[in-house]
Design an enzyme around this catalytic site. Structure first.
Site, PDB file in Angstrom:
ATOM      1  N   LYS A   1      18.586 -15.927  39.395  1.00 28.39           N
ATOM      2  CA  LYS A   1      18.194 -16.597  38.160  1.00 28.39           C
ATOM      3  C   LYS A   1      16.722 -17.038  38.196  1.00 28.39           C
ATOM      4  O   LYS A   1      16.079 -17.148  37.164  1.00 28.39           O
ATOM      5  CB  LYS A   1      19.070 -17.817  37.903  1.00 28.39           C
ATOM      6  CG  LYS A   1      20.570 -17.557  37.846  1.00 28.39           C
ATOM      7  CD  LYS A   1      20.960 -16.686  36.682  1.00 28.39           C
ATOM      8  CE  LYS A   1      22.452 -16.698  36.378  1.00 28.39           C
ATOM      9  NZ  LYS A   1      23.322 -16.144  37.421  1.00 28.39           N
TER      10      LYS A   1
HETATM   11  C1  LIG Z   1      24.483 -15.443  37.294  1.00 26.24           C
HETATM   12  C2  LIG Z   1      24.922 -14.743  38.521  1.00 26.24           C
HETATM   13  C3  LIG Z   1      25.573 -13.505  38.468  1.00 26.24           C
HETATM   14  C4  LIG Z   1      25.965 -12.855  37.163  1.00 26.24           C
HETATM   15  O1  LIG Z   1      24.876 -12.481  36.385  1.00 26.24           O
HETATM   16  P1  LIG Z   1      25.081 -12.179  34.814  1.00 26.24           P
HETATM   17  O2  LIG Z   1      23.748 -11.886  34.307  1.00 26.24           O
HETATM   18  O3  LIG Z   1      25.677 -13.438  34.248  1.00 26.24           O
HETATM   19  O4  LIG Z   1      26.040 -11.054  34.724  1.00 26.24           O
HETATM   20  C5  LIG Z   1      25.880 -12.884  39.656  1.00 26.24           C
HETATM   21  N1  LIG Z   1      25.593 -13.444  40.836  1.00 26.24           N
HETATM   22  C6  LIG Z   1      24.986 -14.637  40.939  1.00 26.24           C
HETATM   23  C7  LIG Z   1      24.726 -15.220  42.282  1.00 26.24           C
HETATM   24  C8  LIG Z   1      24.626 -15.333  39.787  1.00 26.24           C
HETATM   25  O5  LIG Z   1      24.020 -16.525  39.884  1.00 26.24           O
END
Ligand SMILES: *Cc1c(COP(=O)(O)O)cnc(C)c1O
Length: 466
Positions: free
Chosen positions: A112
């Site tokens: 993120k």
């Molecule tokens: C947010 C997240 C995901 C999923 O990503 P999306 O874009 O919501 O599909 C997968 N792994 C981790 C560690 C995340 O923080």
């Protein structure tokens, strides 16, 4: 570059307005009016370039003329300077033609940060010029909240409220939010699931009076700037592995479908991608949808990979919109009905379109744990449970051409999930040296029921105070 709503009933707007708005007023999501692209020579020229430079080139296509190129380049340079690895998102080889794309070297140890570090700077740039302070409300399944708090804390033109499902995120995830002492940060434990948190945010956005009163903005994965920022590493990874001459396949651990949808966007921009595998845990709405054409909400189950404990994958609406040849009214009808009934039958032609690029693989809890251990035994790498869902899915995939490199997105550092990794591997990963120790810092958060009116009252009071 203009942006239109997936529900076809909102006027087109520019990039910065689309970013600040989050959701469109008709309830849809913004997408570019037409897809920008790169010629193969332009993509080939990304080889060997610093990540921030590729980011400025790719994201610049979506920004258009709304930010001067040198300003955007500086923003990207600063954002990716916050990463602990000079390659920003390095590739690591797991086996013959199998790679991990490590996206977790940012300040809060999950992918993120890649988008959020840029978003914080983007907001600052725009809002300071408009002399405006917005209230950002963010529902988190664990990692978005920490990344958003880290990106926005202490900034003078935004205040941030992070809503997380109480007891359903790891302690390390929680501490990345709750130990921030800045007065523009508020963290709230919601007594419910992530889907409840996300529903509260969506409803808050639909209340015009509330939205205007607190000058509401959202940084969830529906925010177009996040999608744009996430397309970048598909380019850098593919080019490092012989693209664009050689197509590459990606396995994407998936929850809200933002990251996997960004692969679709990179593909639309001209990057040859052979296949995108959406890897889900037992919350497998997308895997089922890709398999049988029924997008049907189930109950949310708590798993070792909490950031993917999602049964309503917001960004799926964007793919659906493309799959029905950008028919906004049809998309609006379908997703309003889905909100009521929890069921959407994907028309056969649209389902076939999705299947050209995507397939889903769902991975059980037992397989996730086994994969963490077998990866450690075979490669010496500790991987986190979300990445393990991806690696387990990769083992089950048969590509049309076995010579195609398969890249698994590694979405979090294992130290973010010490309980799950320790239980599977008998070894607890160390927090990376660049990350401060948050385990002894005092936490600060409030608790609220999963009721939209209660949360709105809380946000109003907070926005009035800071
Ligand atoms: C947010 C997240 C995901 C999923 O990503 P999306 O874009 O919501 O599909 C997968 N792994 C981790 C560690 C995340 O923080």
């Amino acid at each position: 570059m203009r942006y239109v709503s997936t529900r076809g009933e909102a006027p087109p707007i520019g990039f910065l307005d689309a970013v600040l708005a989050g959701l469109a007023p008709d309830g849809g999501l913004y997408v570019p009016e037409s897809w920008p692209g790169f010629a193969p020579e332009e993509i080939a020229a990304f080889a060997g370039k610093p990540y921030a430079e590729v980011a400025a080139a790719v994201i610049g296509k979506f920004v258009g003329d709304e930010i001067a190129p040198d300003v955007l380049a500086d923003m990207c340079a600063e954002a990716y300077d916050s990463f602990a690895h000079v390659a920003t998102t390095p590739l690591k080889q797991l086996g013959p033609n199998r790679f991990l794309l490590e996206l977790f070297h940012g300040p809060t140890l999950a992918f993120k940060d890649v988008a959020m570090q840029l978003l914080g700077r983007l907001y600052d740039h725009v809002l300071s010029r408009q002399a405006r302070t917005m209230t950002i409300i963010c529902a988190t399944s664990g990692d978005t909240g920490g990344a958003a708090v880290e990106a926005f804390r202490g900034r003078s033109h935004a205040r941030i409220v992070a809503l997380f499902p109480e007891g359903r995120i790891s302690e390390v995830q929680r501490r990345f939010m709750t130990t921030a002492i800045d007065k523009n940060v508020a963290c709230v434990a919601i007594q419910g699931s992530f889907d409840d948190c996300q529903a509260i945010v969506k409803q808050a956005f639909q209340d015009d009076q509330f939205r205007n009163a607190v000058d509401l903005s959202g940084v969830n994965s529906i925010n177009w700037a996040r999608i744009a920022a996430q397309t970048v590493y598909y380019f850098t990874a593919a080019v490092a592995l012989g693209g664009p001459a050689r197509p590459v396949a990606f396995v994407v651990p998936t929850g809200n479908f933002g990251d996997a949808y960004a692969a679709f966007v990179a593909h639309r921009m001209g990057l040859p991608i052979a296949r995108v595998i959406a890897a889900t845990n037992s919350n497998d709405i997308l895997t089922r949808a890709f398999a049988d054409g029924r997008y049907a909400r189930g109950a949310v189950a708590a798993t070792q990979s909490p950031a993917m404990d999602i049964q309503v994958a917001s960004n799926f609406e964007r793919l659906y919109f493309e799959s029905v040849r950008r028919d906004g009214l049809e998309t609006g009808r379908a997703f309003r009905a889905f909100a009521d009934t929890g069921l959407l039958d994907i028309p056969p032609a649209a389902h076939a379109f999705m299947g050209e690029l995507f397939q889903g693989v769902s991975v059980s809890e037992a397989d996730t744990a086994k994969t963490m251990l077998s990866t450690l035994n075979q490669t010496g790498e500790l991987i986190d449970p979300h990445t393990a869902v991806g690696v387990a899915a990769a083992a089950r995939v048969k590509l049309a051409d076995p010579a195609t490199p398969l890249v698994v997105l590694s979405t979090a550092h294992p130290a973010k999930f010490p309980e799950a990794v320790g239980a599977a591997c008998g070894e607890v990963p160390a927090i990376p040296r660049a990350t401060p120790d948050l385990s002894k810092k005092p936490e600060r958060f409030d608790r609220l029921p999963a009721e939209v009116e209660t949360v709105k009252a809380y946000v109003r009071a907070f926005a009035g105070r800071v």
